[in-house]
Design a protein around this motif. Structure first.
Motif, PDB file in Angstrom:
ATOM      1  N   ARG A 534     -98.057 -15.971 -66.466  1.00  0.00           N
ATOM      2  CA  ARG A 534     -98.375 -14.727 -65.749  1.00  0.00           C
ATOM      3  C   ARG A 534     -97.097 -13.972 -65.395  1.00  0.00           C
ATOM      4  NH1 ARG A 534    -103.418 -16.743 -61.918  1.00  0.00           N
ATOM      5  NH2 ARG A 534    -105.027 -16.468 -63.523  1.00  0.00           N
ATOM      6  N   SER A 535     -96.063 -14.728 -65.072  1.00  0.00           N
ATOM      7  CA  SER A 535     -94.792 -14.054 -64.749  1.00  0.00           C
ATOM      8  C   SER A 535     -94.212 -13.383 -65.988  1.00  0.00           C
ATOM      9  CB  SER A 535     -93.789 -15.058 -64.171  1.00  0.00           C
ATOM     10  OG  SER A 535     -93.241 -15.881 -65.186  1.00  0.00           O
ATOM     11  N   VAL A 536     -94.513 -13.924 -67.185  1.00  0.00           N
ATOM     12  CA  VAL A 536     -94.079 -13.280 -68.436  1.00  0.00           C
ATOM     13  C   VAL A 536     -94.710 -11.907 -68.552  1.00  0.00           C
ATOM     14  CG1 VAL A 536     -94.194 -13.401 -70.957  1.00  0.00           C
ATOM     15  CG2 VAL A 536     -93.706 -15.472 -69.645  1.00  0.00           C
ATOM     16  N   THR A 541     -91.242 -10.328 -70.747  1.00  0.00           N
ATOM     17  CA  THR A 541     -91.331  -9.633 -72.035  1.00  0.00           C
ATOM     18  C   THR A 541     -92.731  -9.151 -72.389  1.00  0.00           C
ATOM     19  OG1 THR A 541     -91.693 -11.742 -73.189  1.00  0.00           O
ATOM     20  CG2 THR A 541     -89.414 -10.964 -72.967  1.00  0.00           C
ATOM     21  N   GLY A 542     -93.742  -9.588 -71.624  1.00  0.00           N
ATOM     22  CA  GLY A 542     -95.124  -9.240 -71.985  1.00  0.00           C
ATOM     23  C   GLY A 542     -95.760  -8.192 -71.101  1.00  0.00           C
ATOM     24  N   ALA A 552    -102.243 -13.949 -68.429  1.00  0.00           N
ATOM     25  CA  ALA A 552    -101.114 -14.836 -68.700  1.00  0.00           C
ATOM     26  C   ALA A 552    -100.882 -14.821 -70.204  1.00  0.00           C
ATOM     27  CB  ALA A 552    -101.424 -16.249 -68.221  1.00  0.00           C
ATOM     28  N   GLY A 553     -99.623 -14.887 -70.615  1.00  0.00           N
ATOM     29  CA  GLY A 553     -99.393 -14.862 -72.057  1.00  0.00           C
ATOM     30  C   GLY A 553     -97.930 -14.894 -72.421  1.00  0.00           C
ATOM     31  N   LYS A 554     -97.667 -14.892 -73.720  1.00  0.00           N
ATOM     32  CA  LYS A 554     -96.294 -14.977 -74.218  1.00  0.00           C
ATOM     33  C   LYS A 554     -96.150 -14.167 -75.502  1.00  0.00           C
ATOM     34  CE  LYS A 554     -92.062 -16.567 -74.406  1.00  0.00           C
ATOM     35  NZ  LYS A 554     -91.647 -15.381 -75.197  1.00  0.00           N
ATOM     36  N   THR A 555     -95.024 -13.458 -75.599  1.00  0.00           N
ATOM     37  CA  THR A 555     -94.670 -12.730 -76.802  1.00  0.00           C
ATOM     38  C   THR A 555     -93.964 -13.652 -77.791  1.00  0.00           C
ATOM     39  OG1 THR A 555     -92.619 -12.090 -75.744  1.00  0.00           O
ATOM     40  CG2 THR A 555     -94.435 -10.510 -75.631  1.00  0.00           C
TER      41      THR A 555
END
Length: 620
Positions: A534-536, A541-542, A552-555
């Motif tokens: 979630r902090s991403v 970057t997200g 919540a996620g990731k690039t």
């Protein structure tokens, strides 16, 4: 005078001999013809028993019961079969009255009908009548083409006689009514009734509708109810008059039917979405049932999927907007794929394998062919580290240049901070701490963790480069979404699947998905990973993936790294993320990345596409 009689006698004898010879030849030819007619049909029918098994189209349904695709038969159209007892008596009697009144009186060939047709054709000096019985029509449709040649007619007669010896009249009639072409790609009266009138229960057909169906076989392309020239109306009127003449209906019933107008059904149209999803679902159906692709196409199965029509529509509409994608290359379009899973059940709710999906095309959403880049870090670096118990999101990790034998990973911006927290390293997608962390946890433990998330890595990937998503073969968006779904569901693994239920043509359930779940990782690991991811989205970057609900996620980005090409050139762009309901993975890139086809935009583009699709799907 005597000489004249001798000569005349010789001539008569010569004529007699010639006539005898011709008679013998004619008899032999007739016997040969009879032998051919007797043997050919029996041989053809015996050699092709599969022709007597009526193929039936399978249907793919969405989760709400919407028809997604009626699978066409190979080199044919759509067929739905029905037993004779499912058909109203009036329908059967009308077809017999129009197509073959003497059906129960002949043994495959209606000699009176053939004679009548020959006489009328001779009088009219053209072929206007065929005289074919229902059995002959079935023989032609099952085994022959529509060539108007003497040999084809002879073969047709031969096969008709063979069918009559092998099958009962009832079976022949039932096969005919299920096999006959009814226009607009429909085969059989059941498929036609559904297509033209929206009626699935044949006994609900009224007199006008029955007459309309019986009018079609004479000319399927011009006499079907939806024809634009009105020819079907005249043909239907003729059929109604035949029905009245044969005592099948009363004068009043005929008059009422003549006044009725045809109105196409308002419902029952296929939802023309989900081409990639359907292809993937059929592959899954073949795997779980052990059936071949042809068996699935022709078995009359009903395949119920987990496709959410609203989500799929949102996905395809969003993908049709070119402004959401990087610029195209010199000779290729930038492609993309996306898979959305309900991680609470494991059902795939929407999926597309490209920007212009169509049946049979490359399905990029399920192909293990793309490098995931930093989107792989939660799966192979940070997840295993948290699960080991040796690290927390606040643990300090070294951020400096390091060499691991010949492997020398670098931070993309060339900046090294000395040390950072695990949370910051993931949030800012810093490479050096990720590789160091994998080294500390160990490749064997990390790959075992990935396997718990559904990603089995081959021995070629047992090296430190997997820390940054450098895989030997690559991975699919569907598998990435499935893996992140474990973080989203408190550490529970649920297999991503599309097929809920499969019923055969009789309505019997032949397969039903049985929910299987396991606690793949600890709830604490899943909770901490979700907080970091979630902090991403909100600080890292997200940011472009933000919605009006927690995300919540990731690039992930993989560079092109070709000599003579800008260092900003990218090969793959990823975003994998989740809400409380769904997990989704987006990939962007070219099918063939080279010096003329590459992207200079970053993974924020994939994050923005994720947000655009999910926003529309959630109707925010």
């Amino acid at each position: 005078m005597i000489g004249f009689h001798v000569i005349a006698k010789k001539k008569l004898l010569k004529v007699g001999y010639s006539a005898f010879d011709l008679a013998v030849i004619g008899t032999l030819l007739a016997l040969a013809g009879l032998f051919y007619v007797h043997v050919y049909g029996q041989t053809i029918v015996s050699r092709h028993p599969e022709k007597l098994v009526m193929q039936e189209s399978s249907i793919v349904l969405a989760s709400d019961g919407t028809t997604l695709r009626k699978i066409p038969l190979p080199e044919s159209g759509y067929r739905k079969t029905a037993k004779l007892e499912e058909m109203p008596k009036l329908l059967v009697d009308t077809f017999l009255a129009v197509e073959d009144r003497r059906f129960y009186l002949h043994q495959g060939l209606d000699y009176k009908g053939i004679g009548r047709a020959l006489l009328n054709n001779t009088l009219q000096m053209r072929v206007s009548e065929g005289g074919s019985s229902i059995t002959q029509q079935l023989a032609r449709n099952l085994y022959l083409n529509r060539e108007q040649t003497l040999l084809r007619k002879l073969n047709e007669a031969s096969i008709a006689l063979a069918l009559e010896k092998r099958l009962s009249k009832r079976v022949i009639l039932e096969m005919y009514l299920n096999q006959i072409y009814m226009g607009e790609g429909q085969y059989g009266v059941k498929a036609a009734a559904e297509h033209y009138f929206g009626i699935t229960n044949l006994k609900e057909l009224d007199i006008m509708q029955i007459a309309s169906l019986a009018a079609i076989p004479k000319g399927p392309s011009i006499y079907h109810p939806g024809d634009p020239d009105g020819l079907s109306v005249k043909r239907r009127e003729l059929v109604l008059s035949v029905m009245r003449q044969q005592g099948l209906i009363t004068q009043k019933e005929m008059a009422t039917a003549l006044q009725q107008e045809y109105h196409p059904p308002a419902t029952g149209k296929e939802k023309r979405i989900g081409a990639s999803y359907i292809d993937a679902a059929l592959e899954e159906a073949a795997r779980v049932t052990g059936k071949s692709k042809e068996e699935l196409q022709t078995g009359g199965d009903t395949i119920v999927t987990g496709l959410n029509t609203g989500a799929q529509q949102a996905l395809e509409e969003t993908f049709s907007n070119p402004d959401l994608f990087p610029p195209n290359g010199k000779d290729q379009q930038v492609e993309a794929a996306m898979a959305i899973i309900d991680h609470r059940t494991g059902e795939v709710v929407a999926l597309t394998g490209g920007r212009n999906p169509a049946p049979g095309r490359l399905n990029r959403a399920v192909a293990d062919a793309r490098q995931p880049g930093s989107a792989f870090k939660p799966i192979i670096d940070y997840g295993p580290a948290l699960e080991s118990g040796m690290f927390t999101p606040e643990s300090l990790l070294p951020d400096r240049k390091s060499a691991y034998g010949s492997y020398r990973p670098e931070n993309l911006n060339g900046v090294y901070r000395g040390q950072v927290t695990m949370k910051t390293a993931l949030q800012q997608s810093i490479n050096a701490p990720a590789v160091w962390l994998l080294k500390q946890v160990g490749i064997s433990k990390a790959t075992a963790f990935a396997a718990k998330l559904g990603i089995e890595l081959p021995k070629e990937d047992r090296n430190l480069s997997i820390a940054l998503g450098g895989l030997h073969a690559g991975i699919s968006p569907l598998k990435m979404a499935q893996a992140y779904g474990v973080f989203a569901s408190g550490g529970v693994f649920r297999e991503a699947h599309m097929v809920r239920l499969i019923k055969d043509s009789k309505g019997k359930v032949v397969y039903e998905y049985v929910p299987r779940q396991r606690q793949a990782i600890s709830p604490a690991t899943a909770e901490r990973m979700t907080a970091m991811l979630r902090s991403v989205v909100y600080e890292g970057t997200g940011k472009k993936a933000q919605l009006n609900r927690p995300v919540a996620g990731k690039t992930g980005t993989t560079q092109l790294d070709l000599p003579g090409v800008s260092r900003k050139a990218n090969r793959d762009l990823w975003f994998v993320g989740y809400t409380s309901e769904w997990t989704a993975a987006v990939w962007m890139g070219f099918d063939r990345t080279d010096q003329n086809n590459y992207m200079t935009e970053g993974s924020g583009k994939a994050a923005a596409l994720f947000a655009a699709v999910m926003r529309k799907a959630f109707k925010e």
